[in-house]
Design an enzyme around this catalytic site. Structure first.
Site, PDB file in Angstrom:
ATOM      1  N   TYR A  66       0.852  -0.729  -0.100  1.00  0.00           N
ATOM      2  CA  TYR A  66      -0.132  -0.037  -0.129  1.00  0.00           C
ATOM      3  C   TYR A  66       0.906   1.326  -0.031  1.00  0.00           C
ATOM      4  O   TYR A  66       0.219   2.055  -0.468  1.00  0.00           O
ATOM      5  CB  TYR A  66      -0.614  -0.182   0.574  1.00  0.00           C
ATOM      6  CG  TYR A  66      -1.302   0.988   1.047  1.00  0.00           C
ATOM      7  CD1 TYR A  66      -2.893   1.297   0.532  1.00  0.00           C
ATOM      8  CD2 TYR A  66      -1.247   2.327   2.256  1.00  0.00           C
ATOM      9  CE1 TYR A  66      -3.761   2.590   0.684  1.00  0.00           C
ATOM     10  CE2 TYR A  66      -2.196   3.166   2.676  1.00  0.00           C
ATOM     11  CZ  TYR A  66      -3.498   3.715   2.007  1.00  0.00           C
ATOM     12  OH  TYR A  66      -4.378   4.414   2.158  1.00  0.00           O
TER      13      TYR A  66
ATOM     14  N   LYS B 226       6.369  -2.670  17.661  1.00  0.00           N
ATOM     15  CA  LYS B 226       7.387  -1.677  16.584  1.00  0.00           C
ATOM     16  C   LYS B 226       8.417  -1.170  17.448  1.00  0.00           C
ATOM     17  O   LYS B 226       9.044  -0.706  17.496  1.00  0.00           O
ATOM     18  CB  LYS B 226       6.494  -0.542  16.093  1.00  0.00           C
ATOM     19  CG  LYS B 226       5.431  -0.587  14.876  1.00  0.00           C
ATOM     20  CD  LYS B 226       5.026   0.438  14.503  1.00  0.00           C
ATOM     21  CE  LYS B 226       4.351  -0.180  12.990  1.00  0.00           C
ATOM     22  NZ  LYS B 226       3.697   1.331  12.952  1.00  0.00           N
TER      23      LYS B 226
END
Length: 220
Positions: free
Chosen positions: A15, A139
């Site tokens: 994306y 993350k």
């Protein structure tokens, strides 16, 4: 135009990745796109990779399952941008970047690494709810590995992407609005910011900070 870099984009058919490839090419950087054998017979991704090549990008074969192939790919470039997916309603691959960190350490030539961030700053999301919490926690694991490895990095935190959330009225797992019901968070009056992902990222901060930064550690 400034100094040019040799840029490797990982997740280039995704994306955001496809926009990063286009942005890098438009800026005149020597652009490499990792061609992962795992795409198999996904004809759309293969066609996209071939279109990148036609536009001037170089395809380099490498796999997260083959450490040596990653190291060899990294030795060809100066900058690495990773855009692999970290959202739960698509493929969730954030921790694969730990393998990339190890490969960057061994290659020893990378001047700048941009891990797959681009959304909300995970360091500010300790109180986030599931399922998003898992992404933020992972993350942070990757961030720690990067710092422990002393790899020069830039984190691009651009908040939520409108393309993922606005169409579905911020409901998890859908990009289309429900015809039955909508869950409101809090009292329904909270304000939030969304980033529009334009056809060209020249209008968005998420794509280009790495082109200009020279600091050893930066966030935007």
């Amino acid at each position: 135009m400034g100094l040019k870099s040799r840029v490797l984009i990982i997740g280039g058919t995704g994306y955001l990745g496809k926009r990063l490839v286009k942005a890098s090419l438009e800026q005149g950087h020597e652009t490499y796109v990792l061609q992962r054998p795992e795409i198999g017979l996904d004809i759309e991704k293969i066609q996209m990779l071939l279109s990148f090549k036609k536009q001037g990008a170089r395809l380099v074969v490498g796999s997260f399952n083959d450490h040596r192939s990653l190291v060899e790919a990294l030795k060809q470039v100066d900058v690495v941008i990773c855009a692999i997916s970290g959202v739960h309603f698509r493929t969730h691959q954030i921790l694969l970047q730990l393998k990339l960190v190890e490969a960057i350490k061994e290659a020893g030539n990378i001047k700048r690494f941009l891990p797959s961030e681009f959304g909300t700053d995970p360091s500010r999301m300790a109180d986030a709810m599931e399922p998003g919490r898992e992404t933020f926690d992972e993350k942070m694991v990757v961030r720690k590995a990067i710092k422990d490895a002393r790899i020069p990095f830039t984190y691009v935190s651009a908040n939520c992407f409108a393309g993922y959330f606005v169409g579905g009225l911020c409901q998890f797992g859908t990009i289309l609005p429900s015809r039955d019901s909508v869950v409101l968070f809090g009292d329904g009056n909270q304000k939030c910011n969304f980033i529009a992902t334009f056809p060209s990222l020249q209008c968005s901060p998420a794509g280009f900070y790495w082109l200009h930064t020279k600091l050893p550690e930066t966030r935007v």
